[in-house]
Write an enzyme that holds these catalytic residues in place. Structure first.
Site, PDB file in Angstrom:
ATOM      1  N   THR A  83       0.844  -1.184   0.000  1.00 49.39           N
ATOM      2  CA  THR A  83       0.000   0.000   0.000  1.00 49.39           C
ATOM      3  C   THR A  83       0.885   1.242   0.000  1.00 49.39           C
ATOM      4  OG1 THR A  83      -0.063   0.124   2.418  1.00 49.39           O
ATOM      5  CG2 THR A  83      -1.748  -1.240   1.329  1.00 49.39           C
ATOM      6  N   ASP A  94      13.370   2.682   7.516  1.00 52.12           N
ATOM      7  CA  ASP A  94      14.748   2.477   7.050  1.00 52.12           C
ATOM      8  C   ASP A  94      15.639   3.627   7.484  1.00 52.12           C
ATOM      9  OD1 ASP A  94      14.153   0.072   5.890  1.00 52.12           O
ATOM     10  OD2 ASP A  94      14.147   0.812   3.821  1.00 52.12           O
TER      11      ASP A  94
END
Length: 211
Positions: A83, A94
């Site tokens: 999504t 990250d």
């Protein structure tokens, strides 16, 4: 280098990752939950172990939880695709994980009195952020930026190997790894900017402004 490593890693881990991904999906675990869990694990390894000088344990924990990048991506694909929020969350987590890793390395080296190593770690942190930002900004402008020799996987691998070797007694390994990583990260930023520049010359006007 990045593409070769990623393809090889995915091919080698498919038999392990896919069954685990299926079990997690059947148990009701979402890809986003795996993303967040992986980031928390990296934080524990980096800040709880690496920053305190437990480099071998820290590097191993970070490596294991960093592999959730493969797991959550596989889960997203199996469940019908990522999504928009999932992609946003993954990219954001990250950056959090990378900041923790290089922040922890910089802190550890500062406690060892290694000022050049601290500088290298901070350069890696800044250049690594630029590597990701340049790509995201280019793609936001409708351009491609899938080039470079030092993507996230390679950056974590280099600093991880340096940390392991230092933990086993080769103290010069981590500073060398950091300076090498700083150099290839800066080179990757230049690669991506040049790649985007060439594309931009063929595009009449890019959306958005400067800033």
């Amino acid at each position: 280098m990045a593409k070769i490593f990623q393809v090889t890693a995915r091919a080698g881990m498919t038999r392990v990752v896919e069954p685990v991904a299926r079990r997690l999906l059947r148990a009701g675990v979402t890809p986003n939950a795996v993303t967040v869990t992986g980031t928390l694990g990296v934080l524990v390894g980096a800040l709880g172990f690496g920053a305190r000088g437990h480099l071998v344990a820290g590097a191993l924990i970070v490596t294991v939880f960093a592999l959730t990048d493969l797991l959550d991506g596989t889960m997203a694909r199996m469940s019908g695709g990522s999504t928009r929020f999932g992609a946003f969350l993954d990219s954001s987590m990250d950056r959090v994980a990378d900041s923790a890793v290089f922040g922890a390395v910089a802190y550890y080296l500062s406690t060892e009195g290694d000022r050049p190593g601290v500088v290298a770690a901070l350069l890696c942190l800044a250049a690594g952020g630029l590597v990701s930002y340049v790509k995201a900004r280019a793609e936001g402008l409708g351009l491609t930026c899938d080039v470079g020799i030092a993507e996230r996987t390679e950056r974590l691998l280099i600093v991880g190997v340096g940390g392991l070797l230092t933990g086993f007694g080769l103290t010069i390994a981590l500073p060398i790894a950091l300076w090498l990583l700083a150099a290839v990260s800066i080179f990757t930023v230049a690669q991506r900017m040049a790649h985007v520049y060439r594309q931009a010359q063929q595009v009449p006007t890019a959306p958005g402004g400067q800033g």
